[in-house]
Scaffold this active site. Structure first.
Site, PDB file in Angstrom:
ATOM      1  N   SER A   1       4.675  -2.497   4.110  1.00  0.00           N
ATOM      2  CA  SER A   1       4.516  -1.215   3.427  1.00  0.00           C
ATOM      3  C   SER A   1       5.299  -1.226   2.129  1.00  0.00           C
ATOM      4  CB  SER A   1       5.060  -0.098   4.320  1.00  0.00           C
ATOM      5  OG  SER A   1       5.465   1.008   3.550  1.00  0.00           O
TER       6      SER A   1
ATOM      7  N   ARG B   1       7.114   3.257  11.440  1.00  0.00           N
ATOM      8  CA  ARG B   1       5.769   2.958  10.939  1.00  0.00           C
ATOM      9  C   ARG B   1       5.215   1.859  11.842  1.00  0.00           C
ATOM     10  NH1 ARG B   1       2.986   3.298   5.966  1.00  0.00           N
ATOM     11  NH2 ARG B   1       1.558   1.600   5.598  1.00  0.00           N
TER      12      ARG B   1
ATOM     13  N   HIS C   1      -1.145   9.839  10.141  1.00  0.00           N
ATOM     14  CA  HIS C   1      -0.256   9.556   8.996  1.00  0.00           C
ATOM     15  C   HIS C   1       0.195  10.901   8.408  1.00  0.00           C
ATOM     16  CE1 HIS C   1       1.627   7.346   5.920  1.00  0.00           C
ATOM     17  NE2 HIS C   1       0.602   6.785   5.315  1.00  0.00           N
TER      18      HIS C   1
ATOM     19  N   GLN D   1       1.871  11.340   4.839  1.00  0.00           N
ATOM     20  CA  GLN D   1       0.936  11.184   3.728  1.00  0.00           C
ATOM     21  C   GLN D   1       0.268  12.526   3.400  1.00  0.00           C
ATOM     22  OE1 GLN D   1      -0.031   8.210   1.831  1.00  0.00           O
ATOM     23  NE2 GLN D   1      -0.754   9.950   0.626  1.00  0.00           N
TER      24      GLN D   1
ATOM     25  N   ASP E   1      -9.966   6.110   0.829  1.00  0.00           N
ATOM     26  CA  ASP E   1      -9.011   5.132   1.364  1.00  0.00           C
ATOM     27  C   ASP E   1      -9.765   3.800   1.483  1.00  0.00           C
ATOM     28  OD1 ASP E   1      -6.813   3.911   2.543  1.00  0.00           O
ATOM     29  OD2 ASP E   1      -6.828   5.128   4.370  1.00  0.00           O
TER      30      ASP E   1
ATOM     31  N   SER F   1      -8.675  -1.539   6.955  1.00  0.00           N
ATOM     32  CA  SER F   1      -7.214  -1.524   6.928  1.00  0.00           C
ATOM     33  C   SER F   1      -6.681  -2.828   7.502  1.00  0.00           C
ATOM     34  CB  SER F   1      -6.684  -0.371   7.792  1.00  0.00           C
ATOM     35  OG  SER F   1      -7.273   0.818   7.388  1.00  0.00           O
TER      36      SER F   1
ATOM     37  N   CYS G   1      -4.694   7.576  -0.869  1.00  0.00           N
ATOM     38  CA  CYS G   1      -3.340   7.366  -0.344  1.00  0.00           C
ATOM     39  C   CYS G   1      -2.729   6.067  -0.843  1.00  0.00           C
ATOM     40  CB  CYS G   1      -3.358   7.425   1.175  1.00  0.00           C
ATOM     41  SG  CYS G   1      -4.593   6.349   1.906  1.00  0.00           S
TER      42      CYS G   1
ATOM     43  N   ARG H   1       5.129  11.353  -1.964  1.00  0.00           N
ATOM     44  CA  ARG H   1       5.529  10.867  -0.635  1.00  0.00           C
ATOM     45  C   ARG H   1       7.036  11.107  -0.462  1.00  0.00           C
ATOM     46  NH1 ARG H   1       2.850   6.979   2.310  1.00  0.00           N
ATOM     47  NH2 ARG H   1       4.534   7.372   3.786  1.00  0.00           N
TER      48      ARG H   1
HETATM   49  N1   CP Z   1      -0.021   5.116   1.676  1.00  0.00           N
HETATM   50  C1   CP Z   1       0.864   4.301   2.309  1.00  0.00           C
HETATM   51  O1   CP Z   1       1.272   4.570   3.446  1.00  0.00           O
HETATM   52  O2   CP Z   1       1.279   3.235   1.564  1.00  0.00           O
HETATM   53  P1   CP Z   1       2.086   1.950   2.070  1.00  0.00           P
HETATM   54  O3   CP Z   1       1.160   1.199   2.989  1.00  0.00           O
HETATM   55  O4   CP Z   1       2.413   1.182   0.822  1.00  0.00           O
HETATM   56  O5   CP Z   1       3.321   2.426   2.796  1.00  0.00           O
END
Ligand code: CP
Length: 318
Positions: free
Chosen positions: A67, A118, A145, A148, A236, A240, A276, A304
């Site tokens: 992240s 996280r 989330h 966010q 988004d 993912s 995001c 954020r």
């Molecule tokens: N939007 C978000 O959670 O970004 P990261 O994955 O960089 O933490």
């Protein structure tokens, strides 16, 4: 299941306040947190660094996923307000693998005033909250989330001046961000539309539960029709982390769901673009849309930190 997620405030041990899902809180509390975020942001932006409510406090930050935004925004925010944040990556901690989550929760509670997590698995978040004795903040799971969406709401209020009754159209996969929007719509009166390909709808139980709480929600499959009159178009990535093996299939299924100039024009001149981040430019959104004057993705990313500062103030009672 992901939806027995309710280690709600009443169930939290010793009256500890967690931040796991937006609709664990009522409208008044969520709006208060957003107001607080704006106040603390104004103070920090003015250069005033005298507000140190977290002086002498420590926060453990657990990351089982890479992240940038989540790590830097939490760490910077906690530091600016006087506290010390400790990063625990996958090499430091392996929830449910090398050590049981319930043990980790108790050990970290002994050292720290708050835990931010996280995680891949939402059930691990629930276990941290169940077995720990300090507040747990959800920094993202495979299910939702919420931090966010708090940042998103703050950004919308800054740009529109209000949030009640706005129409947010999310275009893409019915993922963890969508689940938090659904839960937000259960608390704040917005019109939330998820336009996704068939087979990529959000969790139906979450939709049902949000509607039962009065949320105005539409789940549709035609993005060009959905965006008409939207105040916000939100996107988004289509695949993912953990979905990369099915990325090629997703690319095919998401054709027609790219947020491009034509889609923004269809929405009307009032529309704002949000994402995001990280974004795959040229895939779910065009370069032109993300760089346009009505794109607010960078203020959104900055928020954020400000929204989370207010969440931390709330759970720590500061
Ligand atoms: N939007 C978000 O959670 O970004 P990261 O994955 O960089 O933490």
């Amino acid at each position: 299941t992901q939806n027995d997620a309710s280690v709600s405030q009443s169930q939290a041990g010793q009256g500890v306040k967690h931040f796991l899902h937006i609709d664990d809180y009522d409208n008044k509390t969520i709006m208060n947190i957003l107001e607080r975020a704006a106040e603390v942001k104004a103070k920090l932006k003015s250069g005033d660094r005298s507000f140190k409510p977290f002086a002498g406090k420590t926060m453990a930050m657990i990351f089982t996923k890479p992240s940038m935004r989540t790590r830097v925004s939490f760490e910077t925010g906690f530091h600016l307000l006087g506290g010390h944040a400790i990063y625990l990556g996958p090499d430091d901690i392996q929830l449910g693998k090398r050590e049981e989550t319930r043990d980790i929760a108790r050990v970290l509670s002994g050292y720290n005033d708050v835990i931010m997590a996280r995680l891949f698995a939402h059930k691990d978040l629930i276990d941290l909250a169940k077995f720990g004795s300090v507040p747990v903040i959800n920094g993202l799971t495979d299910y939702n989330h919420p931090c966010q969406i708090m940042a998103d709401a703050l950004t919308i209020i800054e740009h529109k001046g209000y949030i009640d009754n706005i129409k947010v159209v999310y275009v893409g996969d019915g993922n963890n961000v969508v689940h938090s929007w659904l839960r937000f719509a259960a608390v704040v009166p917005i019109h939330f539309v998820c336009a996704c390909p068939r087979g990529f709808e959000p969790d139906p139980t979450t939709v049902e539960q949000a509607r039962a709480k009065g949320a105005k929600i539409d789940i549709v499959n035609d993005p060009m029709e959905a965006v008409k009159g939207a105040d916000v178009i939100y996107s988004d990535v289509w695949a993912s982390m953990g979905q990369k093996e099915e990325a090629a299939l997703r690319m095919q299924r998401f054709q027609g769901f790219q947020v491009n100039e034509k889609m923004m024009e269809q929405a009307g001149p009032q529309v704002l673009f949000m994402h995001c981040l990280p974004a795959e430019r040229g895939v779910e959104v065009t370069d032109g849309v993300i760089e346009a004057p009505n794109s607010i993705v960078f203020p959104q990313a900055e928020n954020r930190m400000h929204a989370q500062n207010a969440v931390m103030l709330h759970v720590l009672g500061a």
